[in-house]
Write a protein that holds these residues in place. Structure first.
Motif, PDB file in Angstrom:
ATOM      1  N   ALA A  19     -38.738 135.889  33.084  1.00 35.11           N
ATOM      2  CA  ALA A  19     -38.997 134.451  33.088  1.00 35.11           C
ATOM      3  C   ALA A  19     -37.698 133.656  33.168  1.00 35.11           C
ATOM      4  CB  ALA A  19     -39.774 134.068  31.830  1.00 35.11           C
ATOM      5  N   PHE A  20     -36.710 134.039  32.371  1.00 32.62           N
ATOM      6  CA  PHE A  20     -35.439 133.312  32.390  1.00 32.62           C
ATOM      7  C   PHE A  20     -34.735 133.466  33.738  1.00 32.62           C
ATOM      8  CE2 PHE A  20     -35.822 133.537  27.694  1.00 32.62           C
ATOM      9  CZ  PHE A  20     -35.622 132.197  27.419  1.00 32.62           C
ATOM     10  N   MET A  21     -34.856 134.639  34.354  1.00 31.86           N
ATOM     11  CA  MET A  21     -34.274 134.822  35.681  1.00 31.86           C
ATOM     12  C   MET A  21     -34.944 133.900  36.693  1.00 31.86           C
ATOM     13  SD  MET A  21     -31.779 136.937  35.762  1.00 31.86           S
ATOM     14  CE  MET A  21     -31.025 138.236  34.786  1.00 31.86           C
ATOM     15  N   ALA A  22     -36.270 133.806  36.630  1.00 33.84           N
ATOM     16  CA  ALA A  22     -36.990 132.965  37.579  1.00 33.84           C
ATOM     17  C   ALA A  22     -36.652 131.490  37.399  1.00 33.84           C
ATOM     18  CB  ALA A  22     -38.493 133.181  37.421  1.00 33.84           C
ATOM     19  N   TYR A  23     -36.452 131.069  36.156  1.00 34.73           N
ATOM     20  CA  TYR A  23     -36.081 129.680  35.869  1.00 34.73           C
ATOM     21  C   TYR A  23     -34.586 129.423  36.081  1.00 34.73           C
ATOM     22  CZ  TYR A  23     -40.548 128.097  33.890  1.00 34.73           C
ATOM     23  OH  TYR A  23     -41.855 127.700  33.716  1.00 34.73           O
ATOM     24  N   ARG A  24     -33.863 130.446  36.521  1.00 37.30           N
ATOM     25  CA  ARG A  24     -32.416 130.364  36.776  1.00 37.30           C
ATOM     26  C   ARG A  24     -31.622 130.064  35.518  1.00 37.30           C
ATOM     27  NH1 ARG A  24     -32.826 126.914  42.434  1.00 37.30           N
ATOM     28  NH2 ARG A  24     -33.357 128.669  43.787  1.00 37.30           N
ATOM     29  N   LYS A  25     -32.132 130.474  34.384  1.00 33.20           N
ATOM     30  CA  LYS A  25     -31.408 130.345  33.118  1.00 33.20           C
ATOM     31  C   LYS A  25     -30.792 131.697  32.786  1.00 33.20           C
ATOM     32  CE  LYS A  25     -34.595 126.787  31.384  1.00 33.20           C
ATOM     33  NZ  LYS A  25     -33.647 125.665  31.315  1.00 33.20           N
ATOM     34  N   VAL A  26     -29.863 132.154  33.636  1.00 30.84           N
ATOM     35  CA  VAL A  26     -29.360 133.519  33.537  1.00 30.84           C
ATOM     36  C   VAL A  26     -28.465 133.737  32.321  1.00 30.84           C
ATOM     37  CG1 VAL A  26     -29.498 133.874  36.007  1.00 30.84           C
ATOM     38  CG2 VAL A  26     -27.390 133.001  35.015  1.00 30.84           C
ATOM     39  N   LEU A  27     -27.934 132.651  31.762  1.00 32.74           N
ATOM     40  CA  LEU A  27     -27.055 132.797  30.605  1.00 32.74           C
ATOM     41  C   LEU A  27     -27.801 133.402  29.419  1.00 32.74           C
ATOM     42  CD1 LEU A  27     -24.278 132.319  29.395  1.00 32.74           C
ATOM     43  CD2 LEU A  27     -25.011 130.013  28.755  1.00 32.74           C
ATOM     44  N   VAL A  28     -29.084 133.088  29.288  1.00 28.28           N
ATOM     45  CA  VAL A  28     -29.854 133.568  28.130  1.00 28.28           C
ATOM     46  C   VAL A  28     -30.055 135.084  28.173  1.00 28.28           C
ATOM     47  CG1 VAL A  28     -32.018 133.392  26.866  1.00 28.28           C
ATOM     48  CG2 VAL A  28     -30.975 131.334  27.832  1.00 28.28           C
ATOM     49  N   PRO A  29     -30.651 135.662  29.243  1.00 25.04           N
ATOM     50  CA  PRO A  29     -30.821 137.120  29.239  1.00 25.04           C
ATOM     51  C   PRO A  29     -29.512 137.889  29.277  1.00 25.04           C
ATOM     52  CG  PRO A  29     -31.470 136.206  31.358  1.00 25.04           C
ATOM     53  CD  PRO A  29     -31.267 135.050  30.438  1.00 25.04           C
ATOM     54  N   SER A  30     -28.501 137.326  29.933  1.00 20.47           N
ATOM     55  CA  SER A  30     -27.228 138.037  29.987  1.00 20.47           C
ATOM     56  C   SER A  30     -26.545 138.048  28.624  1.00 20.47           C
ATOM     57  CB  SER A  30     -26.303 137.407  31.040  1.00 20.47           C
ATOM     58  OG  SER A  30     -26.121 136.024  30.800  1.00 20.47           O
ATOM     59  N   SER A  31     -26.571 136.925  27.910  1.00 20.66           N
ATOM     60  CA  SER A  31     -26.008 136.908  26.562  1.00 20.66           C
ATOM     61  C   SER A  31     -26.856 137.731  25.606  1.00 20.66           C
ATOM     62  CB  SER A  31     -25.892 135.467  26.058  1.00 20.66           C
ATOM     63  OG  SER A  31     -27.166 134.850  25.977  1.00 20.66           O
ATOM     64  N   ASN A  32     -28.160 137.788  25.869  1.00 27.85           N
ATOM     65  CA  ASN A  32     -29.039 138.598  25.035  1.00 27.85           C
ATOM     66  C   ASN A  32     -28.694 140.082  25.131  1.00 27.85           C
ATOM     67  OD1 ASN A  32     -31.673 139.282  23.567  1.00 27.85           O
ATOM     68  ND2 ASN A  32     -31.949 140.310  25.515  1.00 27.85           N
ATOM     69  N   SER A  33     -28.367 140.557  26.334  1.00 31.15           N
ATOM     70  CA  SER A  33     -28.000 141.963  26.498  1.00 31.15           C
ATOM     71  C   SER A  33     -26.767 142.302  25.678  1.00 31.15           C
ATOM     72  CB  SER A  33     -27.743 142.269  27.978  1.00 31.15           C
ATOM     73  OG  SER A  33     -28.914 142.070  28.739  1.00 31.15           O
ATOM     74  N   LEU A  34     -25.801 141.380  25.671  1.00 29.01           N
ATOM     75  CA  LEU A  34     -24.602 141.602  24.873  1.00 29.01           C
ATOM     76  C   LEU A  34     -24.937 141.581  23.385  1.00 29.01           C
ATOM     77  CD1 LEU A  34     -21.560 141.944  24.661  1.00 29.01           C
ATOM     78  CD2 LEU A  34     -21.320 139.456  24.851  1.00 29.01           C
ATOM     79  N   PHE A  35     -25.765 140.623  22.983  1.00 26.57           N
ATOM     80  CA  PHE A  35     -26.185 140.521  21.580  1.00 26.57           C
ATOM     81  C   PHE A  35     -26.906 141.791  21.141  1.00 26.57           C
ATOM     82  CE2 PHE A  35     -29.635 139.257  18.616  1.00 26.57           C
ATOM     83  CZ  PHE A  35     -28.852 138.878  17.534  1.00 26.57           C
ATOM     84  N   GLU A  36     -27.805 142.286  21.981  1.00 27.34           N
ATOM     85  CA  GLU A  36     -28.560 143.506  21.662  1.00 27.34           C
ATOM     86  C   GLU A  36     -27.620 144.708  21.523  1.00 27.34           C
ATOM     87  OE1 GLU A  36     -31.757 146.462  23.866  1.00 27.34           O
ATOM     88  OE2 GLU A  36     -31.677 144.354  24.453  1.00 27.34           O
ATOM     89  N   GLN A  37     -26.654 144.816  22.426  1.00 26.36           N
ATOM     90  CA  GLN A  37     -25.720 145.939  22.370  1.00 26.36           C
ATOM     91  C   GLN A  37     -24.880 145.883  21.102  1.00 26.36           C
ATOM     92  OE1 GLN A  37     -25.379 148.608  24.741  1.00 26.36           O
ATOM     93  NE2 GLN A  37     -24.330 149.349  22.928  1.00 26.36           N
ATOM     94  N   ILE A  38     -24.475 144.695  20.714  1.00 24.27           N
ATOM     95  CA  ILE A  38     -23.688 144.548  19.488  1.00 24.27           C
ATOM     96  C   ILE A  38     -24.513 144.955  18.265  1.00 24.27           C
ATOM     97  CG2 ILE A  38     -22.580 142.859  17.964  1.00 24.27           C
ATOM     98  CD1 ILE A  38     -21.697 141.355  20.489  1.00 24.27           C
ATOM     99  N   ILE A  39     -25.777 144.519  18.220  1.00 24.41           N
ATOM    100  CA  ILE A  39     -26.647 144.868  17.095  1.00 24.41           C
ATOM    101  C   ILE A  39     -26.868 146.376  17.033  1.00 24.41           C
ATOM    102  CG2 ILE A  39     -28.961 144.623  16.116  1.00 24.41           C
ATOM    103  CD1 ILE A  39     -27.239 142.185  15.729  1.00 24.41           C
ATOM    104  N   LYS A  40     -27.139 146.999  18.177  1.00 21.18           N
ATOM    105  CA  LYS A  40     -27.338 148.452  18.207  1.00 21.18           C
ATOM    106  C   LYS A  40     -26.100 149.185  17.696  1.00 21.18           C
ATOM    107  CE  LYS A  40     -30.620 148.737  22.081  1.00 21.18           C
ATOM    108  NZ  LYS A  40     -30.840 149.201  23.471  1.00 21.18           N
ATOM    109  N   THR A  41     -24.958 148.775  18.205  1.00 17.54           N
ATOM    110  CA  THR A  41     -23.716 149.445  17.824  1.00 17.54           C
ATOM    111  C   THR A  41     -23.417 149.271  16.343  1.00 17.54           C
ATOM    112  OG1 THR A  41     -22.833 149.081  20.051  1.00 17.54           O
ATOM    113  CG2 THR A  41     -21.251 149.590  18.307  1.00 17.54           C
ATOM    114  N   CYS A  42     -23.490 148.041  15.869  1.00 11.71           N
ATOM    115  CA  CYS A  42     -23.162 147.763  14.464  1.00 11.71           C
ATOM    116  C   CYS A  42     -24.166 148.425  13.519  1.00 11.71           C
ATOM    117  CB  CYS A  42     -23.121 146.255  14.222  1.00 11.71           C
ATOM    118  SG  CYS A  42     -21.760 145.419  15.056  1.00 11.71           S
ATOM    119  N   SER A  43     -25.439 148.419  13.895  1.00  8.57           N
ATOM    120  CA  SER A  43     -26.458 149.021  13.033  1.00  8.57           C
ATOM    121  C   SER A  43     -26.245 150.527  12.906  1.00  8.57           C
ATOM    122  CB  SER A  43     -27.862 148.743  13.592  1.00  8.57           C
ATOM    123  OG  SER A  43     -28.128 147.363  13.624  1.00  8.57           O
ATOM    124  N   THR A  44     -25.954 151.182  14.012  1.00  7.15           N
ATOM    125  CA  THR A  44     -25.710 152.628  13.967  1.00  7.15           C
ATOM    126  C   THR A  44     -24.466 152.956  13.161  1.00  7.15           C
ATOM    127  OG1 THR A  44     -26.756 152.906  16.128  1.00  7.15           O
ATOM    128  CG2 THR A  44     -25.334 154.684  15.369  1.00  7.15           C
TER     129      THR A  44
END
Length: 504
Positions: free
Chosen positions: A154-179
């Motif tokens: 949805a965010f890609m279609a609305y051209r709000k690419v900053l949200v999913p791209s920053s989300n991927s970084l946020f998710e990776q940080i959470i995964k790494t820190c949690s482990t």
């Protein structure tokens, strides 16, 4: 006046695409950089055998996660983009609600099925009871992952690419820190790789839940969906299901392949631990290195899918074909082919991965272009073709693994990767040529870049020798940096002459 407006619009769209691609590339590189560092940390903490066990767990998890999410991001991105282009009020809330309902229902079924079969899979199919607990835990993430995949589209279609791209970084940080938190607080002296894998998957689940919450918050605040908007599930299902079917079939075949490899390596003469170590070396250590630079190109594909879908609704396909023609690949394989020992020692403190890295480097450009071409084919409605070729390729891989790996070991599997990726590349290129006005020029697209890659790599090998007075890591990074800068300067000149950057 009309031409000026059209030209201005075309310039604005191209500028937006460039900005979005840059944003995605920056976040993707940061995400992959953290992921690579985390993988290095894991390789030291759990070793090659642990990486092999982790890859076994992830192969089953990938199978069920594909059941829960396959096709949704691309389908949402494509259909919402088309709906926004047709809708007078510029909204697609009904389509999104249909996607959320269908994806959540499928994900709940997938999670229940995964939990139900885990016990049998771990003991019978994988032959290792240490995989049982990680698989049970990972089943919890599937519903969150499914809705997240729709939100990304949805965010890609609305051209709000900053949200999913920053989300991927946020998710990776959470995964790494949690482990790392699990390892640091509860498993400081733990040596059992099965229990350590539990700590890894806890981080994965934490990352998926955090990703869902992150995107949901932005969805409510930025897109502001209308309550009660409804659209039949049928239109979404008709687009998503062929894509999902492709992923379902290929995921099943890839899981069979990943389970079969350690078994066949054991037939070659290894014990279980050595087989897992070799499997982890190739799949868990070499392949991630090869695909790390792909962040530069994968960002562009994510941007282009909704844009090409918009253009594909027009009768005139010229704009669509011109957009596809802007895709190009780089010769990063040259780096891996000419510097494998140095890269392996720098990253893993061991040169064991170097022979495999050098061989796989031969098809690295094919792997990159094929991955991009596959996404582009799906964006113009060629998902059935990609399904057929993926099935043929995967079945052939399984047969060859069963026949070749017990006789040739890990090196035989590496030769198989070369042949398989070459086949996939050729089939995608042939189809794109047939279905679009794109024309490939072998001299400019292959021969010249290859010649420049070889010459530059040999010169940079010499430069690496001359920089021996520096620390080994600094000399390697500087030599590769010089190679990349000169190569991309050459690509820029070549593409400018072809008119790619000036719209010809």
């Amino acid at each position: 006046m009309t031409e000026t407006i059209k030209g201005t619009t075309r310039t604005n769209v191209s500028g937006a695409l460039i900005r979005n691609a840059v944003l995605l590339t920056v976040f993707s590189l940061a995400c992959k950089g953290i992921g690579m560092l985390f993988r290095l940390y894991l390789s030291v903490r759990i070793g090659a055998e642990g990486m092999g066990l982790h890859q076994l767990v992830m192969s089953v998890y990938t199978l069920f996660s594909s059941f829960a999410t396959a096709g949704f991001t691309v389908a949402v991105s494509r259909l919402v983009a088309e709906r926004l282009g047709q809708s007078p009020d510029g909204r697609a809330d009904g389509m999104l609600n249909s996607a959320f309902r269908l994806s959540l229902a499928i994900a709940l079924v997938a999670a229940g099925l995964m939990a139900a079969v885990t016990n049998g899979v771990s003991t019978t199919l994988l032959g290792d009871e240490r995989t049982r607990a990680p698989l049970y835990i990972l089943a919890l993430s599937l519903p969150f992952m499914a809705v997240t995949s729709c939100l990304k589209g949805a965010f890609m279609a609305y051209r709000k690419v900053l949200v999913p791209s920053s989300n991927s970084l946020f998710e990776q940080i959470i995964k790494t820190c949690s482990t790392m938190l699990c390892f640091g607080l509860f498993m400081q002296n733990e040596t059992d790789i099965g229990r350590l894998c539990v700590g890894i998957v806890v981080g994965i689940v934490a990352g998926e839940i955090s990703s869902f919450l992150y995107l949901s918050l932005f969805y409510v605040c930025s897109i502001r969906p209308k309550k009660g908007a409804k659209t039949p599930v049928g239109p979404f299902a008709r687009v998503a299901m062929p894509m999902a079917a492709s992923s379902y079939v290929t995921s099943i075949l890839h899981t069979v392949e990943n389970v079969l490899i350690p078994y066949c390596l054991a037939l070659y003469g290894n014990d279980r631990a050595a087989s897992l170590a070799e499997f982890g070396l190739i799949r868990g250590m070499v392949i991630p290195i090869v695909f790390f630079p792909f962040a530069f190109l994968s960002s562009l594909v994510s941007i282009l899918i909704p844009e090409i879908s918009r253009l594909n609704t027009r009768v005139d396909k010229t704009a669509r074909d011109a957009r596809i023609e802007r895709i190009f690949s780089t010769a990063v394989g040259g780096v891996f082919f000419f510097f494998p020992e140095e890269i392996a020692i720098l990253l893993y403190k061991d040169a064991a991965a170097a022979p495999f890295l050098r061989l796989i480097a031969l098809v690295t450009p094919f792997m990159y272009v094929e991955t991009i071409a596959d996404g582009l084919l799906k964006s113009i409605g060629e998902q059935v073709y990609t399904l057929k070729t993926s099935i043929i390729n995967s079945v052939c891989r399984i047969v060859i693994i069963y026949l070749l790996v017990p006789r040739a070991g890990a090196m035989g599997y590496t030769y198989l990767l070369i042949a398989s990726n070459t086949f996939a590349f050729l089939t995608c290129m042939i189809r794109i040529r047939k279905k679009s006005a794109v024309r490939f020029f072998p001299l400019q697209s292959m021969v010249l870049p290859l010649a420049v890659t070889v010459v530059l790599a040999l010169l940079c090998r010499r430069l690496l020798t001359l920089l021996s007075f520096l620390p080994a890591s600094a000399a390697l990074v500087l030599s590769i940096g010089v190679f990349v800068l000169i190569y991309f300067a050459f690509c820029g000149i070549l593409l400018k002459k072809r008119g790619v950057f000036n719209g010809h």
